[in-house]
Design a protein around this motif. Sequence first.
Motif, PDB file in Angstrom:
ATOM      1  N   ARG A  93      -6.352  -7.419   0.728  1.00 55.00           N
ATOM      2  CA  ARG A  93      -6.124  -6.025   0.335  1.00 55.00           C
ATOM      3  C   ARG A  93      -7.335  -5.470  -0.404  1.00 55.00           C
ATOM      4  O   ARG A  93      -7.778  -4.344  -0.150  1.00 55.00           O
ATOM      5  N   GLN A  94      -7.902  -6.284  -1.277  1.00 53.70           N
ATOM      6  CA  GLN A  94      -9.081  -5.857  -2.042  1.00 53.70           C
ATOM      7  C   GLN A  94     -10.239  -5.492  -1.109  1.00 53.70           C
ATOM      8  O   GLN A  94     -10.906  -4.472  -1.273  1.00 53.70           O
ATOM      9  N   ALA A  95     -10.442  -6.330  -0.104  1.00 52.36           N
ATOM     10  CA  ALA A  95     -11.535  -6.063   0.846  1.00 52.36           C
ATOM     11  C   ALA A  95     -11.240  -4.801   1.650  1.00 52.36           C
ATOM     12  O   ALA A  95     -12.125  -3.969   1.884  1.00 52.36           O
ATOM     13  N   ALA A  96      -9.995  -4.623   2.056  1.00 51.31           N
ATOM     14  CA  ALA A  96      -9.612  -3.432   2.832  1.00 51.31           C
ATOM     15  C   ALA A  96      -9.769  -2.174   1.978  1.00 51.31           C
ATOM     16  O   ALA A  96     -10.206  -1.128   2.469  1.00 51.31           O
ATOM     17  N   LEU A  97      -9.427  -2.278   0.682  1.00 49.74           N
ATOM     18  CA  LEU A  97      -9.533  -1.105  -0.194  1.00 49.74           C
ATOM     19  C   LEU A  97     -10.988  -0.722  -0.442  1.00 49.74           C
ATOM     20  O   LEU A  97     -11.314   0.459  -0.574  1.00 49.74           O
ATOM     21  N   HIS A  98     -11.874  -1.716  -0.504  1.00 45.52           N
ATOM     22  CA  HIS A  98     -13.303  -1.396  -0.594  1.00 45.52           C
ATOM     23  C   HIS A  98     -13.733  -0.561   0.610  1.00 45.52           C
ATOM     24  O   HIS A  98     -14.450   0.436   0.465  1.00 45.52           O
ATOM     25  N   LEU A  99     -13.298  -0.973   1.793  1.00 45.94           N
ATOM     26  CA  LEU A  99     -13.657  -0.228   3.001  1.00 45.94           C
ATOM     27  C   LEU A  99     -13.030   1.159   2.989  1.00 45.94           C
ATOM     28  O   LEU A  99     -13.656   2.139   3.385  1.00 45.94           O
ATOM     29  N   ALA A 100     -11.778   1.241   2.543  1.00 45.61           N
ATOM     30  CA  ALA A 100     -11.096   2.539   2.501  1.00 45.61           C
ATOM     31  C   ALA A 100     -11.857   3.494   1.599  1.00 45.61           C
ATOM     32  O   ALA A 100     -12.077   4.661   1.939  1.00 45.61           O
ATOM     33  N   GLN A 101     -12.284   2.987   0.450  1.00 45.72           N
ATOM     34  CA  GLN A 101     -13.019   3.829  -0.498  1.00 45.72           C
ATOM     35  C   GLN A 101     -14.293   4.375   0.138  1.00 45.72           C
ATOM     36  O   GLN A 101     -14.693   5.505  -0.099  1.00 45.72           O
ATOM     37  N   GLU A 102     -14.891   3.545   0.975  1.00 47.49           N
ATOM     38  CA  GLU A 102     -16.153   3.922   1.606  1.00 47.49           C
ATOM     39  C   GLU A 102     -15.947   4.844   2.808  1.00 47.49           C
ATOM     40  O   GLU A 102     -16.730   5.761   3.038  1.00 47.49           O
ATOM     41  N   LEU A 103     -14.906   4.610   3.584  1.00 51.24           N
ATOM     42  CA  LEU A 103     -14.827   5.208   4.917  1.00 51.24           C
ATOM     43  C   LEU A 103     -13.750   6.268   5.106  1.00 51.24           C
ATOM     44  O   LEU A 103     -13.780   7.006   6.085  1.00 51.24           O
ATOM     45  N   GLN A 104     -12.772   6.322   4.191  1.00 52.79           N
ATOM     46  CA  GLN A 104     -11.700   7.294   4.395  1.00 52.79           C
ATOM     47  C   GLN A 104     -12.150   8.631   3.838  1.00 52.79           C
ATOM     48  O   GLN A 104     -12.383   8.784   2.648  1.00 52.79           O
ATOM     49  N   ARG A 105     -12.328   9.630   4.710  1.00 56.25           N
ATOM     50  CA  ARG A 105     -12.918  10.897   4.289  1.00 56.25           C
ATOM     51  C   ARG A 105     -11.905  11.808   3.639  1.00 56.25           C
ATOM     52  O   ARG A 105     -12.193  12.478   2.665  1.00 56.25           O
ATOM     53  N   LYS A 106     -10.701  11.884   4.213  1.00 51.48           N
ATOM     54  CA  LYS A 106      -9.682  12.761   3.632  1.00 51.48           C
ATOM     55  C   LYS A 106      -8.858  11.982   2.617  1.00 51.48           C
ATOM     56  O   LYS A 106      -8.630  10.793   2.790  1.00 51.48           O
ATOM     57  N   PRO A 107      -8.408  12.647   1.564  1.00 51.31           N
ATOM     58  CA  PRO A 107      -7.652  11.941   0.526  1.00 51.31           C
ATOM     59  C   PRO A 107      -6.218  11.670   0.963  1.00 51.31           C
ATOM     60  O   PRO A 107      -5.263  12.176   0.386  1.00 51.31           O
ATOM     61  N   ARG A 108      -6.056  10.873   1.977  1.00 51.26           N
ATOM     62  CA  ARG A 108      -4.714  10.554   2.475  1.00 51.26           C
ATOM     63  C   ARG A 108      -4.182   9.317   1.758  1.00 51.26           C
ATOM     64  O   ARG A 108      -4.949   8.397   1.467  1.00 51.26           O
ATOM     65  N   ALA A 109      -2.870   9.300   1.523  1.00 54.41           N
ATOM     66  CA  ALA A 109      -2.252   8.136   0.890  1.00 54.41           C
ATOM     67  C   ALA A 109      -2.531   6.894   1.727  1.00 54.41           C
ATOM     68  O   ALA A 109      -2.450   6.925   2.955  1.00 54.41           O
ATOM     69  N   LEU A 110      -2.891   5.799   1.053  1.00 55.59           N
ATOM     70  CA  LEU A 110      -3.207   4.549   1.753  1.00 55.59           C
ATOM     71  C   LEU A 110      -1.919   3.824   2.123  1.00 55.59           C
ATOM     72  O   LEU A 110      -0.957   3.833   1.349  1.00 55.59           O
ATOM     73  N   GLY A 111      -1.912   3.176   3.279  1.00 54.42           N
ATOM     74  CA  GLY A 111      -0.720   2.459   3.731  1.00 54.42           C
ATOM     75  C   GLY A 111      -0.593   1.089   3.096  1.00 54.42           C
ATOM     76  O   GLY A 111      -0.427   0.090   3.804  1.00 54.42           O
ATOM     77  N   PHE A 112      -0.681   1.047   1.772  1.00 54.09           N
ATOM     78  CA  PHE A 112      -0.593  -0.234   1.063  1.00 54.09           C
ATOM     79  C   PHE A 112       0.570  -0.280   0.090  1.00 54.09           C
ATOM     80  O   PHE A 112       0.649  -1.172  -0.745  1.00 54.09           O
ATOM     81  N   GLY A 113       1.503   0.690   0.190  1.00 47.82           N
ATOM     82  CA  GLY A 113       2.662   0.685  -0.695  1.00 47.82           C
ATOM     83  C   GLY A 113       3.769  -0.168  -0.095  1.00 47.82           C
ATOM     84  O   GLY A 113       4.839   0.332   0.225  1.00 47.82           O
ATOM     85  N   VAL A 114       3.496  -1.461   0.053  1.00 44.57           N
ATOM     86  CA  VAL A 114       4.387  -2.312   0.845  1.00 44.57           C
ATOM     87  C   VAL A 114       5.146  -3.335   0.003  1.00 44.57           C
ATOM     88  O   VAL A 114       6.050  -3.997   0.513  1.00 44.57           O
ATOM     89  N   LEU A 115       4.802  -3.478  -1.261  1.00 38.26           N
ATOM     90  CA  LEU A 115       5.410  -4.568  -2.030  1.00 38.26           C
ATOM     91  C   LEU A 115       6.908  -4.351  -2.249  1.00 38.26           C
ATOM     92  O   LEU A 115       7.680  -5.303  -2.246  1.00 38.26           O
ATOM     93  N   GLU A 116       7.324  -3.087  -2.393  1.00 41.66           N
ATOM     94  CA  GLU A 116       8.761  -2.856  -2.568  1.00 41.66           C
ATOM     95  C   GLU A 116       9.531  -3.117  -1.285  1.00 41.66           C
ATOM     96  O   GLU A 116      10.710  -3.447  -1.315  1.00 41.66           O
ATOM     97  N   ALA A 117       8.872  -2.957  -0.153  1.00 44.81           N
ATOM     98  CA  ALA A 117       9.568  -3.152   1.121  1.00 44.81           C
ATOM     99  C   ALA A 117       9.758  -4.630   1.446  1.00 44.81           C
ATOM    100  O   ALA A 117      10.797  -5.034   1.964  1.00 44.81           O
ATOM    101  N   ILE A 118       8.756  -5.451   1.143  1.00 45.52           N
ATOM    102  CA  ILE A 118       8.837  -6.861   1.559  1.00 45.52           C
ATOM    103  C   ILE A 118       9.053  -7.798   0.383  1.00 45.52           C
ATOM    104  O   ILE A 118       9.340  -8.976   0.563  1.00 45.52           O
ATOM    105  N   GLY A 119       8.894  -7.280  -0.826  1.00 39.66           N
ATOM    106  CA  GLY A 119       9.017  -8.129  -2.005  1.00 39.66           C
ATOM    107  C   GLY A 119       7.658  -8.606  -2.462  1.00 39.66           C
ATOM    108  O   GLY A 119       6.701  -8.595  -1.719  1.00 39.66           O
ATOM    109  N   GLU A 120       7.612  -9.022  -3.693  1.00 33.25           N
ATOM    110  CA  GLU A 120       6.354  -9.437  -4.311  1.00 33.25           C
ATOM    111  C   GLU A 120       5.839 -10.700  -3.629  1.00 33.25           C
ATOM    112  O   GLU A 120       6.592 -11.612  -3.319  1.00 33.25           O
TER     113      GLU A 120
END
Length: 308
Positions: A278-305
């Motif tokens: 996730r950390q590596a993906a977020l580094h890329l997102a910070q670099e490459l995602q141009r529009k301020p769209r919500a990131l698809g990483f809000g998954v911990l509540e869905a699958i559990g910690e």
Amino acid sequence: MYSLTLQPYDYPFRRPLRTHHGLWKRRQGLLIKLSDGQREGWGEIAPLPDFGSESLEAAHEFCQGFQGHLDDGDIFSIGDRYPACQFALESAREALLRYPNPPLQPNFPYCQLLPTGEAALKRLQTTPNDHWGPSPCFKWKIAVEGMQQEQDWFQQLLQDLPPHSRLRLDANGGLSQEEAQAWLGACEGQPVDYLEQPRPPEAWQDLETLHHQGVVPIALDESVANLRDLETWLQRGWSGIIVIKAAIIGSPRRLRQLCQQFQPDVVFSSVFETRIGRQAALHLAQELQRKPRALGFGVLEAIGEERQ
Ligand SMILES: O=C(O)CCC(=O)c1ccccc1C(=O)O
Ligand SMILES: [Mg+2]
């Protein structure tokens, strides 16, 4: 020259997730550590064979082939049959070069993955609105139960959303073209960010047709699971949204080149990797995602910690 250490993991989700691809109960993957004697960098192989990546077994065998030692030339010549390995080894190398690695929180909000089906309604009804923050984003899986049932729940979901919410619907390629049209109709005028992968990758013309109707944007996910497919869509002039599952797409270096060349509207998204991937993906997102769209990483509540 780096030394390479492999650490397999396997953890069950606290809540199994239902999607059009079936019931998903656990995450298995491989953490890798590169070291040059002074610095170290971690990476993660979290394959998703349903999306066309290599299997965990193939990735593991491939990494064992290095016998604990590899260099930059090895990392940059990993074949396209091993996209999850390309991502893991390149991102471990980048983490090593950044060492010591401060944790990173990009400024984008996260999109919260709701439980599938009717359970989404219960989750919203039993959670205080202020739990989700000021302008929450939710994702809900569709094409799991019958369409009429899901559309009834959808109407209820719209009622139950906290104020100022946005919603994303993800069909995982499971709708017919007629059903996809009906979903677009249901979404018209609603606070829906996009309809994600309504049709399977082979029905690419249907995806173009749906997007050009202009009712709600279409997001590609399974269609762009590797760099070759991503490049095909970009060369074809796709103007909709593109979901990037960094952990399986392949080489970050080539992903950067494609994003610089075509400037696509991308949303980075989880494959239920651990915090290393996730950390590596977020580094890329910070670099490459141009529009301020919500990131698809809000998954911990869905699958559990994660149990790491
Ligand atoms: O993208 C998100 O917001 C959540 C992550 C998600 O839906 C997902 C997670 C793992 C595997 C496939 C998918 C998917 O987008 O289809
Ligand atoms: Mg998806």
